[in-house]
Write a protein that holds these residues in place. Sequence first.
Motif, PDB file in Angstrom:
ATOM      1  N   ALA A 164     -21.985  10.568  -2.268  1.00 38.07           N
ATOM      2  CA  ALA A 164     -21.046  10.979  -3.311  1.00 38.07           C
ATOM      3  C   ALA A 164     -19.716  10.283  -3.054  1.00 38.07           C
ATOM      4  CB  ALA A 164     -20.871  12.487  -3.300  1.00 38.07           C
ATOM      5  N   PRO A 165     -19.165   9.550  -4.026  1.00 36.24           N
ATOM      6  CA  PRO A 165     -17.970   8.729  -3.774  1.00 36.24           C
ATOM      7  C   PRO A 165     -16.652   9.443  -4.089  1.00 36.24           C
ATOM      8  CG  PRO A 165     -18.988   8.099  -5.863  1.00 36.24           C
ATOM      9  CD  PRO A 165     -19.793   9.239  -5.322  1.00 36.24           C
ATOM     10  N   LEU A 166     -15.801   9.514  -3.084  1.00 32.89           N
ATOM     11  CA  LEU A 166     -14.474  10.119  -3.211  1.00 32.89           C
ATOM     12  C   LEU A 166     -13.428   9.076  -2.846  1.00 32.89           C
ATOM     13  CD1 LEU A 166     -12.310  12.370  -3.324  1.00 32.89           C
ATOM     14  CD2 LEU A 166     -13.036  13.075  -1.029  1.00 32.89           C
ATOM     15  N   LEU A 167     -12.522   8.796  -3.771  1.00 33.05           N
ATOM     16  CA  LEU A 167     -11.421   7.862  -3.545  1.00 33.05           C
ATOM     17  C   LEU A 167     -10.167   8.645  -3.214  1.00 33.05           C
ATOM     18  CD1 LEU A 167      -9.873   5.111  -3.797  1.00 33.05           C
ATOM     19  CD2 LEU A 167      -9.707   5.586  -6.253  1.00 33.05           C
ATOM     20  N   PHE A 168      -9.492   8.262  -2.131  1.00 31.45           N
ATOM     21  CA  PHE A 168      -8.162   8.791  -1.844  1.00 31.45           C
ATOM     22  C   PHE A 168      -7.169   7.661  -2.097  1.00 31.45           C
ATOM     23  CE2 PHE A 168      -4.392   9.827   0.558  1.00 31.45           C
ATOM     24  CZ  PHE A 168      -4.255  11.192   0.348  1.00 31.45           C
ATOM     25  N   THR A 169      -6.314   7.849  -3.094  1.00 26.25           N
ATOM     26  CA  THR A 169      -5.361   6.803  -3.458  1.00 26.25           C
ATOM     27  C   THR A 169      -3.942   7.309  -3.244  1.00 26.25           C
ATOM     28  OG1 THR A 169      -4.500   5.429  -5.273  1.00 26.25           O
ATOM     29  CG2 THR A 169      -5.682   7.435  -5.903  1.00 26.25           C
ATOM     30  N   TRP A 170      -3.183   6.545  -2.470  1.00 26.18           N
ATOM     31  CA  TRP A 170      -1.845   6.934  -2.064  1.00 26.18           C
ATOM     32  C   TRP A 170      -0.800   6.128  -2.843  1.00 26.18           C
ATOM     33  CZ3 TRP A 170       0.324   2.574   0.225  1.00 26.18           C
ATOM     34  CH2 TRP A 170      -0.586   1.619   0.689  1.00 26.18           C
ATOM     35  N   PRO A 171       0.482   6.504  -2.782  1.00 28.35           N
ATOM     36  CA  PRO A 171       1.501   5.895  -3.649  1.00 28.35           C
ATOM     37  C   PRO A 171       1.862   4.464  -3.253  1.00 28.35           C
ATOM     38  CG  PRO A 171       2.163   8.089  -2.941  1.00 28.35           C
ATOM     39  CD  PRO A 171       1.017   7.685  -2.077  1.00 28.35           C
ATOM     40  N   SER A 172       1.131   3.522  -3.787  1.00 26.67           N
ATOM     41  CA  SER A 172       1.469   2.103  -3.646  1.00 26.67           C
ATOM     42  C   SER A 172       2.089   1.647  -4.966  1.00 26.67           C
ATOM     43  CB  SER A 172       0.209   1.287  -3.355  1.00 26.67           C
ATOM     44  OG  SER A 172       0.449  -0.093  -3.541  1.00 26.67           O
ATOM     45  N   ARG A 173       3.131   0.876  -4.881  1.00 28.21           N
ATOM     46  CA  ARG A 173       3.793   0.412  -6.109  1.00 28.21           C
ATOM     47  C   ARG A 173       3.115  -0.796  -6.724  1.00 28.21           C
ATOM     48  NH1 ARG A 173      10.228   1.383  -4.649  1.00 28.21           N
ATOM     49  NH2 ARG A 173      10.295   3.537  -5.440  1.00 28.21           N
ATOM     50  N   GLY A 174       2.073  -1.326  -6.072  1.00 31.82           N
ATOM     51  CA  GLY A 174       1.340  -2.437  -6.651  1.00 31.82           C
ATOM     52  C   GLY A 174       2.157  -3.706  -6.724  1.00 31.82           C
ATOM     53  N   SER A 175       2.988  -3.937  -5.712  1.00 34.48           N
ATOM     54  CA  SER A 175       3.819  -5.138  -5.679  1.00 34.48           C
ATOM     55  C   SER A 175       3.807  -5.700  -4.271  1.00 34.48           C
ATOM     56  CB  SER A 175       5.260  -4.817  -6.085  1.00 34.48           C
ATOM     57  OG  SER A 175       6.121  -5.905  -5.780  1.00 34.48           O
ATOM     58  N   VAL A 176       3.674  -7.028  -4.160  1.00 38.70           N
ATOM     59  CA  VAL A 176       3.692  -7.667  -2.850  1.00 38.70           C
ATOM     60  C   VAL A 176       5.051  -7.515  -2.176  1.00 38.70           C
ATOM     61  CG1 VAL A 176       4.396  -9.933  -3.716  1.00 38.70           C
ATOM     62  CG2 VAL A 176       3.051  -9.777  -1.616  1.00 38.70           C
ATOM     63  N   PHE A 177       6.097  -7.254  -2.942  1.00 39.40           N
ATOM     64  CA  PHE A 177       7.439  -7.112  -2.389  1.00 39.40           C
ATOM     65  C   PHE A 177       7.765  -5.670  -2.008  1.00 39.40           C
ATOM     66  CE2 PHE A 177       7.582 -10.803  -5.272  1.00 39.40           C
ATOM     67  CZ  PHE A 177       7.877 -11.775  -4.332  1.00 39.40           C
ATOM     68  N   ALA A 178       6.788  -4.759  -2.082  1.00 39.42           N
ATOM     69  CA  ALA A 178       7.006  -3.350  -1.762  1.00 39.42           C
ATOM     70  C   ALA A 178       6.281  -2.957  -0.476  1.00 39.42           C
ATOM     71  CB  ALA A 178       6.554  -2.467  -2.921  1.00 39.42           C
ATOM     72  N   TYR A 179       6.171  -3.897   0.470  1.00 38.45           N
ATOM     73  CA  TYR A 179       5.432  -3.623   1.705  1.00 38.45           C
ATOM     74  C   TYR A 179       6.029  -2.430   2.459  1.00 38.45           C
ATOM     75  CZ  TYR A 179       2.998  -4.497   6.125  1.00 38.45           C
ATOM     76  OH  TYR A 179       2.215  -4.357   7.250  1.00 38.45           O
ATOM     77  N   GLY A 180       7.356  -2.402   2.584  1.00 40.55           N
ATOM     78  CA  GLY A 180       8.000  -1.308   3.306  1.00 40.55           C
ATOM     79  C   GLY A 180       7.780   0.028   2.629  1.00 40.55           C
ATOM     80  N   TYR A 181       7.910   0.061   1.313  1.00 42.01           N
ATOM     81  CA  TYR A 181       7.676   1.303   0.576  1.00 42.01           C
ATOM     82  C   TYR A 181       6.234   1.770   0.745  1.00 42.01           C
ATOM     83  CZ  TYR A 181       7.043   4.535  -3.335  1.00 42.01           C
ATOM     84  OH  TYR A 181       6.736   5.640  -4.092  1.00 42.01           O
ATOM     85  N   ASP A 182       5.306   0.847   0.612  1.00 39.31           N
ATOM     86  CA  ASP A 182       3.892   1.204   0.762  1.00 39.31           C
ATOM     87  C   ASP A 182       3.602   1.736   2.160  1.00 39.31           C
ATOM     88  OD1 ASP A 182       3.578   0.306  -1.816  1.00 39.31           O
ATOM     89  OD2 ASP A 182       1.836  -0.963  -1.379  1.00 39.31           O
ATOM     90  N   ARG A 183       4.168   1.087   3.178  1.00 44.04           N
ATOM     91  CA  ARG A 183       3.960   1.553   4.547  1.00 44.04           C
ATOM     92  C   ARG A 183       4.444   2.988   4.718  1.00 44.04           C
ATOM     93  NH1 ARG A 183       0.931   0.675   8.852  1.00 44.04           N
ATOM     94  NH2 ARG A 183       1.276  -1.572   8.817  1.00 44.04           N
ATOM     95  N   GLU A 184       5.633   3.290   4.195  1.00 46.54           N
ATOM     96  CA  GLU A 184       6.151   4.652   4.307  1.00 46.54           C
ATOM     97  C   GLU A 184       5.328   5.630   3.471  1.00 46.54           C
ATOM     98  OE1 GLU A 184       8.321   5.629   6.515  1.00 46.54           O
ATOM     99  OE2 GLU A 184       8.375   3.544   7.182  1.00 46.54           O
ATOM    100  N   SER A 185       4.727   5.136   2.392  1.00 46.83           N
ATOM    101  CA  SER A 185       3.882   6.013   1.565  1.00 46.83           C
ATOM    102  C   SER A 185       2.615   6.425   2.301  1.00 46.83           C
ATOM    103  CB  SER A 185       3.509   5.302   0.258  1.00 46.83           C
ATOM    104  OG  SER A 185       4.630   5.205  -0.599  1.00 46.83           O
ATOM    105  N   THR A 186       2.116   5.576   3.199  1.00 43.53           N
ATOM    106  CA  THR A 186       0.962   6.003   3.989  1.00 43.53           C
ATOM    107  C   THR A 186       1.363   7.137   4.931  1.00 43.53           C
ATOM    108  OG1 THR A 186       1.327   4.297   5.698  1.00 43.53           O
ATOM    109  CG2 THR A 186      -0.138   3.740   3.875  1.00 43.53           C
TER     110      THR A 186
END
Length: 416
Positions: A164-186
Amino acid sequence: MFTESRNAGRAVLSLGLALALALAGCAGTPKGMLSPVQTAGDGTSKVDLLVATTRAPTSAPGMLFSGERGPDVSLDRIVVSIPPESARKVGEVQWPKKVPGNPRTDFVTSDVERLDSTAARGWFRKTAGRKRQLLLFVHGFNNRYEESVFRFAQIVHDSGTDFAPLLFTWPSRGSVFAYGYDRESTNFSRDGLEKVLQEAVASPDVGSITVLAHSMGSWLAVESLRQLAIRQGKIPPKIDNVILASPDIDVDVFRKQMQDMGPDRPHFTIFVSRDDQALRLSRAISGGVDRLGSLDPTQEPYRSVFEKDDITVLDLTALRTGDSLNHSKFAESPEVVRLLGQRLIDGQTVTDSDTGLGQRLGSVLAGAAQSAGSAASVAVSLPISVFDPRTRENLGEQMGAVRQSVGNTFYSAAGH
């Protein structure tokens, strides 16, 4: 000293620009892909996903959630329609060029439903079947909500898994220039993923759980498992299998995470690729510390660590896909995707014979009289190498026979 600092900064900037350009070449997926589209038969397939997210909801048509951080974990059921086999290649997502997409040629959404915890348990009972097995996927850096949904649907479909497939999706802004934001979102999402894992473990309907995580999502997955182990004293035995694809984790931190989990932890499988350009950039901006997903598993001290912790490593360096960054081979390679579904997700032992290495070594032994140049061409055709403490002794015997048969020239050419 200042010259060295400037040179290092230029190197990071150059690498970052190259990464941005490469990702820009893959960009252009339209927004709003999750508005349901009426689908007919016509050879299409359906993948029924449960999606948990710590993202903030959005009122934008067909998007459901943005890249901002939400107040709690939200649950949705999303059914993805996949075009007929004649219209696609295994390992590829046929992104719509515009919305609504065409079900005959594109991935589209056919149904979306908001769920609560009770309804989510009902979804699992209907979807999991008799084995009662759950596959939880955590996506990586630079993913919009809808992109992570379609990518996971592709992995589930192409792997043929019956979990049974369960996706956990966290707040990524979908931008290569948002690495720091994405890291903090994890970091922001650790409690949310731990909560999802706790509820799955507590459910009598769930028999076993495999966690599959990619890139920066691997950091989130391992941190949540570590947190769960500290809170409960150990990893619950239902979580028996963890697969990390191109993990963007500081190798020193990973060692500490494994220690904190204690001895009763799941079996870990790691996909590495030494030509991973995204992890090369991550290493450059993270103080030059090696990333787990780009290590050479044959080199010390990593080899001994993997052996000690009973970690299986699949080296995909020689594998070629359409990914110019070599960062998503696990999802885009038909061979790897099928291996996921046939053995890895189910927690089965994988040996070199499963990847074709064992059979090719046999062929080399049978033709040991061939020239070193010909032998080298055989070596190049070994796309996936398995480093598993439980099977490495047998591989060592085979490689010893290869060395005796065709000499050290071939052995050097093979890169082992």
